[in-house]
Design an enzyme around this catalytic site. Structure first.
Site: not given
Ligand code: SF4
Length: 494
Positions: A25, A51, A130-131
């Site tokens: 992401c 992404g 994100n993650g």
């Protein structure tokens, strides 16, 4: 879904042949400028390497309220359309680009595309993450038992439901409470009607930076996306920091228990763009330093140093500068490959890597060639590249790899194959050399990599300065969901 293209190799993903790691992401947000969504679209375009499967933008306008657009495909194919951008007015906007997670490659529903939106008693909020949440299964189970109705299969939706259950009096309070229950890696951008919010997990595994644009502010996964909108890079959001931004400025606090940061060291090697700044260091210069370390650690007599484009290029330049062996573009990358999802025909499947990369025969013939690549994942691409180089008449092929052997999967937001599919999980360096049938194969050492990212003494074995779990097997946060599903962690004493 976008239309299929006959020369699109990304369909190989569905066939289990993908041989690279993928960041999952990129996130971006802007407050305090007119038509903020336009800046977000540009920012996401600069983050497209993080992404490519889908992207989404949410914007808020005082008169029209919240609006959103979520689409499959590249940012440039969706968010350059005036028709779409006109639906996203207002001075506050966030966006997200995603690469699908391993369980849902190519099958993502539009409802899985972020940002996610929730309506609370004090107003709406949108969130982009994100993650990877390592206790998402447990959280989801508990939330469903207590009545939450999930709209997507994404882990990140847990954050919205946790916020809904919080008794916090403001949205930032609720987000703070929700994120205290979340384990794993998260960089988050979120928005209310008036505020842009940024948060980084206590270890700071994934990046997030703050920029200034005119009277407004921007949050981004990487500094390269600030450059594209003409924003000035102010600073990184610190691990464990939450910033709440409105037209009055930036308020910062640290809501989580302080821990020693463990930023993802692979961002330096591969994921981030070379024109970004990470931890005060140019990613390009770090990669060049990795190449220099590799040349010092594993010298070899040869005629040419060639990168496997594009991510191996700065390390190959560093190797060449350190060794004095001439650098050459021995492999040329086709820059115009699409990434839509198709079932390739048998003939196209057999072309494999050749569709993306072609050998510069005139340079290679009769030469002893050092190939510098960023990583070896399954080894299938390395093998094919070696064959192409030998077919072109090279006398010797030596692989030099700008990361240590990738022997463990990542559970913090990078798509990696299962452990048994990683070449380095089942073979020693010598066995890998034999398997790839090359004259020599050497990886940079973990200490060498740490030196290249600026840690002069190398890795601190008792308290590593970075997350390096995919190399060391030492996970800074226990991947609880995966362990529950049978993943065997490395024994502590190993
Ligand atoms: S496991 Fe590897 S890729 Fe994942 S966060 Fe850690 S260093 Fe980065």
């Amino acid at each position: 879904m976008p239309p299929a293209h006959p020369f699109d190799t990304s369909g190989l993903l569905d066939l289990g042949e993908d041989d690279t790691l993928h960041e999952e992401c990129g996130i971006f947000g802007v407050v305090g400028v007119q038509d903020a969504s336009t800046f977000v679209a540009l920012g996401l375009h600069a983050l497209q390497h993080r992404g490519q499967e889908a992207g989404g933008i949410v914007a808020h306008d005082p008169e029209q309220g919240f609006n959103n657009a979520r689409r499959f495909g590249y940012v440039r194919d969706n968010f350059t359309s005036q028709k779409i951008m006109e639906t996203l007015p207002g001075p506050l906007s966030i966006g997200h680009v995603r690469y699908s997670t391993s369980g849902s490659k190519g099958q993502t529903a539009i409802r899985d595309v972020q940002p996610f939106f929730g309506e609370f008693s004090m107003g709406g909020a949108a969130i982009a993450h994100n993650g990877n949440i390592t206790n998402a299964n447990t959280l989801r189970r508990e939330l469903i038992e207590r009545g939450s109705i999930f709209q997507s299969s994404s882990d990140s939706e847990c954050i919205i439901h946790l916020m809904a259950r919080s008794m916090g009096r403001s949205i930032p309070d609720r987000m703070e409470e929700a994120l205290r229950k979340v384990e794993g890696a998260f960089s988050v951008v979120a928005m209310t009607r008036t505020k842009l919010i940024g948060v980084r997990d206590p270890l700071g595994v994934r990046p997030l930076v703050l920029g200034k644009i005119g009277d407004g502010w921007a949050l981004s996964s990487e500094t390269c996306a600030l450059d594209i909108i003409g924003a000035e890079f102010v600073r990184e959001i610190e691990p464990g920091e939450m910033v709440v931004i409105n037209t009055d400025g930036v308020q910062s606090h640290f809501p989580f228990r302080r821990q020693k940061p463990r930023f993802c060291i692979f961002e330096h090697v591969y994921f981030s763009r070379p024109d970004s700044i990470l931890g005060g260091r140019s990613v390009y210069e770090t990669r060049e330093a990795i190449g220099r370390e590799l040349a010092k650690e594993s010298p070899v007599e040869a005629d040419l140093v060639c990168p496997v484009p594009d991510s191996g290029t700065p390390a190959a330049i560093g190797f060449s500068l350190e060794s004095g062996i001439p650098y050459a573009m021995g492999i040329i990358r086709n820059q115009y490959m699409g990434r839509t999802f198709i079932e390739p025909t048998e003939q196209i499947r057999n072309m494999g890597v050749r569709l993306k990369l072609n050998v510069n025969r005139a340079l290679i013939k009769g030469k002893r060639v050092i190939l510098v690549d960023d990583s070896v994942v399954r080894g299938t691409t390395s093998r094919k590249i070696k064959e192409m180089i030998l077919d072109a008449g090279a006398k010797e092929v030596h692989f030099r790899i700008a990361s240590p052997p990738t022997a463990w999967p990542c559970f913090y937001g990078v798509d990696t194959p299962q452990r048994e599919k990683l070449l380095a999980a089942t073979m020693s360096e010598d066995e890998m050399r034999e398997h790839l049938a090359v004259d020599s194969l050497k990886f940079i050492s973990l200490d060498g990599l740490y030196r290249a990212v600026g840690e002069a003494q190398g890795r601190n074995p008792t308290c590593p300065q970075y997350c390096d779990a995919c190399f060391s097997g030492e996970y800074p946060v226990k991947p609880a969901d995966m362990v529950e599903q049978g993943f065997q962690m490395k024994p502590a004493a190993e």
